[in-house]
Write an enzyme that holds these catalytic residues in place. Structure first.
Site, mmCIF file in Angstrom:
data_model
loop_
_atom_site.group_PDB
_atom_site.id
_atom_site.type_symbol
_atom_site.label_atom_id
_atom_site.label_comp_id
_atom_site.label_asym_id
_atom_site.label_seq_id
_atom_site.Cartn_x
_atom_site.Cartn_y
_atom_site.Cartn_z
ATOM 1 N N SER A 45 5.847 -5.827 3.678
ATOM 2 C CA SER A 45 5.421 -6.764 2.624
ATOM 3 C C SER A 45 6.597 -7.627 2.177
ATOM 4 O O SER A 45 6.410 -8.665 1.559
ATOM 5 C CB SER A 45 4.832 -6.006 1.427
ATOM 6 O OG SER A 45 5.705 -4.960 1.028
ATOM 7 N N ASP A 83 9.248 0.452 7.457
ATOM 8 C CA ASP A 83 7.928 0.018 7.922
ATOM 9 C C ASP A 83 8.084 -0.729 9.242
ATOM 10 O O ASP A 83 8.764 -1.760 9.299
ATOM 11 C CB ASP A 83 7.353 -0.943 6.856
ATOM 12 C CG ASP A 83 5.855 -0.956 6.833
ATOM 13 O OD1 ASP A 83 5.233 -0.208 7.601
ATOM 14 O OD2 ASP A 83 5.306 -1.724 6.020
ATOM 15 N N LYS A 113 6.937 4.157 9.027
ATOM 16 C CA LYS A 113 5.491 4.042 8.812
ATOM 17 C C LYS A 113 4.957 3.071 9.846
ATOM 18 O O LYS A 113 5.616 2.092 10.171
ATOM 19 C CB LYS A 113 5.187 3.522 7.403
ATOM 20 C CG LYS A 113 3.699 3.237 7.179
ATOM 21 C CD LYS A 113 3.386 2.928 5.735
ATOM 22 C CE LYS A 113 3.562 1.495 5.348
ATOM 23 N NZ LYS A 113 2.766 0.517 6.130
ATOM 24 N N GLU A 182 -5.163 2.130 2.393
ATOM 25 C CA GLU A 182 -5.102 0.847 1.670
ATOM 26 C C GLU A 182 -6.487 0.239 1.566
ATOM 27 O O GLU A 182 -7.172 0.043 2.583
ATOM 28 C CB GLU A 182 -4.133 -0.116 2.382
ATOM 29 C CG GLU A 182 -4.041 -1.464 1.670
ATOM 30 C CD GLU A 182 -2.837 -2.316 2.067
ATOM 31 O OE1 GLU A 182 -1.957 -1.847 2.813
ATOM 32 O OE2 GLU A 182 -2.788 -3.465 1.580
#
Ligand code: KIV
Length: 284
Positions: A45, A83, A113, A182
């Site tokens: 993100s 990530d 992740k 999510e």
């Protein structure tokens, strides 16, 4: 000592909720860590909230490693998860191993992740076999945004919900130590959480997950271009920062900053000596 994946799994057994936050830089990671968050995600993100891309798709390994190193320098206690960016674990198992190893060896993270369920299970298994802890991520997986057709809630119909439950089980069986859910409906998140022995960490997935994750820029009210419904702003720093910068501009213009309080002094008698030496060197 840093938090371990064993301690995270034990939190589920004790029914103790697991707070997780993203961080992308040294200063923020230090504050998040000192506040006591046990899991810090260096999320891709960062592409949107730190680098100004329109999605997470353009984020590169180099960018992720750069930010992971900064977070690791700032956070001494939390378990840090890197990530894996778009297409860095899809092409082959060896690609996934190589890139995940970079997060651990170069970045200093303790886990990675990756997004996806059954389709990435083989990679998860191999990473775990090599000693790299893996957090799964299913539901709304932003790297699949073009395939999903936009940022939409996942698992609202029976077929999708069954697939998500199946994916969660497969990830657990492949060795993931936790799974991010999510934007999944709250009752489905609850069911998945009940069916798994490993913790679920929700974002927009209701209150019954074992833990919650938020994007730090949403929580602090720093990224205001888009605030998702599931985000809660505990502060509104974008407004505070703009107010501070406006005050600075007007004080510089009006000569009210800096005052002598913000300046450094020297012995006044030296001023004459410096001035006369400068004059002499000009004459020479
Ligand atoms: O990149 C990220 O910040 C994430 C969280 C939203 C889970 O994947």
């Amino acid at each position: 000592m840093r938090v371990t994946i064993t301690e995270i799994k034990e939190m589920k057994q004790r029914k103790e909720k697991i707070p997780m936050l993203t961080a992308y830089d040294y200063v923020t990671a230090k504050m998040v860590d000192e506040a006591g968050v046990p899991l810090i995600l260096v999320g891709d993100s960062l592409g949107m909230v730190m680098l100004g891309y329109e999605s997470t798709i353009p984020v590169t390994m180099e960018e992720m490693i750069h930010h992971t190193k900064a977070v690791v320098r700032g956070a001494k206690k939390a378990l840090i998860i890197g990530d894996m960016p778009f297409m860095t674990y899809h092409i082959s198992v060896s690609d996934a191993l190589h890139n995940a190893a970079r997060f651990i060896q170069e970045g200093g993270a303790q886990a990675v992740k990756l997004e996806g369920g059954e389709s990435v299970a083989e990679k998860v298994r191999r990473l775990v076999d090599c000693g790299i802890p893996v957090m799964g991520h299913i539901g709304l997986t932003p790297q699949y945004i073009h395939q999903l057709g936009g940022f939409k809630i996942q698992g609202k119909v029976a077929e999708e919900a069954k697939k998500l439950l199946g994916d969660a089980r497969i990830l657990e069986e492949a060795g993931a130590f936790a799974i991010v859910l999510e934007c999944t409906p709250a009752p489905l998140s609850k069911l998945i959480t009940q069916k798994l022995a490993i913790p679920t960490i929700g974002i927009g997935a209701g209150p019954d997950c074992d833990g919650q994750v938020q994007v730090i820029s949403d929580l602090l009210g720093l990224y205001t271009e888009f605030v998702p419904r599931h985000a809660k702003q505990y502060a509104r720093l974008a407004g505070d920062i703009k107010t501070a910068v406006s005050s600075y501009i007007s004080e510089v213009k009006s000569l009210s900053f800096p005052t002598m309080e913000h300046s450094y002094t020297m012995d006044e008698s030296l001023i004459d000596v410096i001035a006369s030496e400068a004059k002499q060197s000009k004459c020479r």
